[in-house]
Design an enzyme around this catalytic site. Structure first.
Site, PDB file in Angstrom:
ATOM      1  N   GLU A 114      -1.786  -9.977  -6.340  1.00 30.79           N
ATOM      2  CA  GLU A 114      -1.776 -10.732  -7.601  1.00 30.79           C
ATOM      3  C   GLU A 114      -0.865 -10.055  -8.627  1.00 30.79           C
ATOM      4  O   GLU A 114      -0.098 -10.705  -9.333  1.00 30.79           O
ATOM      5  CB  GLU A 114      -3.182 -10.803  -8.217  1.00 30.79           C
ATOM      6  CG  GLU A 114      -4.227 -11.425  -7.355  1.00 30.79           C
ATOM      7  CD  GLU A 114      -4.936 -10.425  -6.450  1.00 30.79           C
ATOM      8  OE1 GLU A 114      -4.250  -9.647  -5.744  1.00 30.79           O
ATOM      9  OE2 GLU A 114      -6.158 -10.428  -6.438  1.00 30.79           O
ATOM     10  N   GLU A 130       0.827  -1.214   0.000  1.00 26.41           N
ATOM     11  CA  GLU A 130       0.000   0.000   0.000  1.00 26.41           C
ATOM     12  C   GLU A 130       0.858   1.260   0.000  1.00 26.41           C
ATOM     13  O   GLU A 130       2.082   1.209   0.175  1.00 26.41           O
ATOM     14  CB  GLU A 130      -0.941  -0.030   1.208  1.00 26.41           C
ATOM     15  CG  GLU A 130      -1.889  -1.209   1.118  1.00 26.41           C
ATOM     16  CD  GLU A 130      -2.972  -1.238   2.175  1.00 26.41           C
ATOM     17  OE1 GLU A 130      -2.851  -0.522   3.188  1.00 26.41           O
ATOM     18  OE2 GLU A 130      -3.946  -1.987   1.968  1.00 26.41           O
TER      19      GLU A 130
HETATM   20  N1  THU Z   1      -6.073  -6.407  -2.432  1.00 27.86           N
HETATM   21  C1  THU Z   1      -5.264  -7.326  -3.028  1.00 27.86           C
HETATM   22  O1  THU Z   1      -4.034  -7.322  -2.844  1.00 27.86           O
HETATM   23  N2  THU Z   1      -5.846  -8.245  -3.839  1.00 27.86           N
HETATM   24  C2  THU Z   1      -7.183  -8.405  -3.994  1.00 27.86           C
HETATM   25  O2  THU Z   1      -7.619  -9.285  -4.716  1.00 27.86           O
HETATM   26  C3  THU Z   1      -8.103  -7.515  -3.289  1.00 27.86           C
HETATM   27  C4  THU Z   1      -7.485  -6.317  -2.677  1.00 27.86           C
HETATM   28  C5  THU Z   1      -5.462  -5.454  -1.498  1.00 27.86           C
HETATM   29  C6  THU Z   1      -5.329  -4.040  -1.984  1.00 27.86           C
HETATM   30  C7  THU Z   1      -5.299  -3.282  -0.666  1.00 27.86           C
HETATM   31  O3  THU Z   1      -3.966  -3.284  -0.172  1.00 27.86           O
HETATM   32  C8  THU Z   1      -6.142  -4.120   0.274  1.00 27.86           C
HETATM   33  O4  THU Z   1      -6.233  -5.393  -0.319  1.00 27.86           O
HETATM   34  C9  THU Z   1      -7.518  -3.561   0.538  1.00 27.86           C
HETATM   35  O5  THU Z   1      -8.171  -3.276  -0.643  1.00 27.86           O
END
Ligand code: THU
Length: 130
Positions: free
Chosen positions: A57, A46
């Site tokens: 992913e 993030e």
């Molecule tokens: N996120 C992922 O890494 N993959 C997903 O399939 C769904 C969302 C992450 C992005 C962010 O850091 C957190 O989950 C909340 O949205």
């Protein structure tokens, strides 16, 4: 689920421990089984500006391709929750880099289900459009 897939599920779980998610506190791990047979990991990273966040992913896919892989056999998305599917941006990237891959989604405490990108993104902007 075959042995190799069980192995990448465990790896995706391990990758989720490296999640950098101070804002959402939502840890996601991903593992890619590449054409060479090697496994590449990714986690969500993030950013305080939010929009620069990279999902697990995409991290795993970019890791595989950055190491010379050109094909993806399978990709796992691991979270502590059930039925978390890749976001729209990740679906578009999966369509680009892992069109035929098995997408392994956690559906219960110890159960996983395989999807294809065409299940998740049935109508897409794709290379046939250009
Ligand atoms: N996120 C992922 O890494 N993959 C997903 O399939 C769904 C969302 C992450 C992005 C962010 O850091 C957190 O989950 C909340 O949205």
């Amino acid at each position: 689920m075959n042995t190799k897939y069980k192995q990448i599920i465990k790896k995706a779980y391990e990758a989720s421990k490296y999640s950098y998610s101070p804002y959402s506190k939502f840890a996601v791990g991903s593992a890619v089984l590449a054409g060479s047979g090697k496994i590449y990991l990714g986690t969500n990273i993030e950013n305080v500006s939010y929009g620069l966040t990279n999902c697990a992913e995409r991290s795993a896919l970019f890791n595989a391709f950055s190491n010379g892989e050109k094909q993806v056999k399978a990709i796992v998305i691991w979270t502590s929750l059930f039925k978390v599917f890749p976001c729209g941006a990740c679906c578009q990237v999966i369509l680009e880099l892992a069109e035929n891959a098995d997408i392994i989604i956690k559906t219960g405490k110890d159960s996983f289900k395989i999807f294809k990108i065409k299940d998740l993104l049935p109508h897409s902007f794709n290379r046939q459009n250009l």
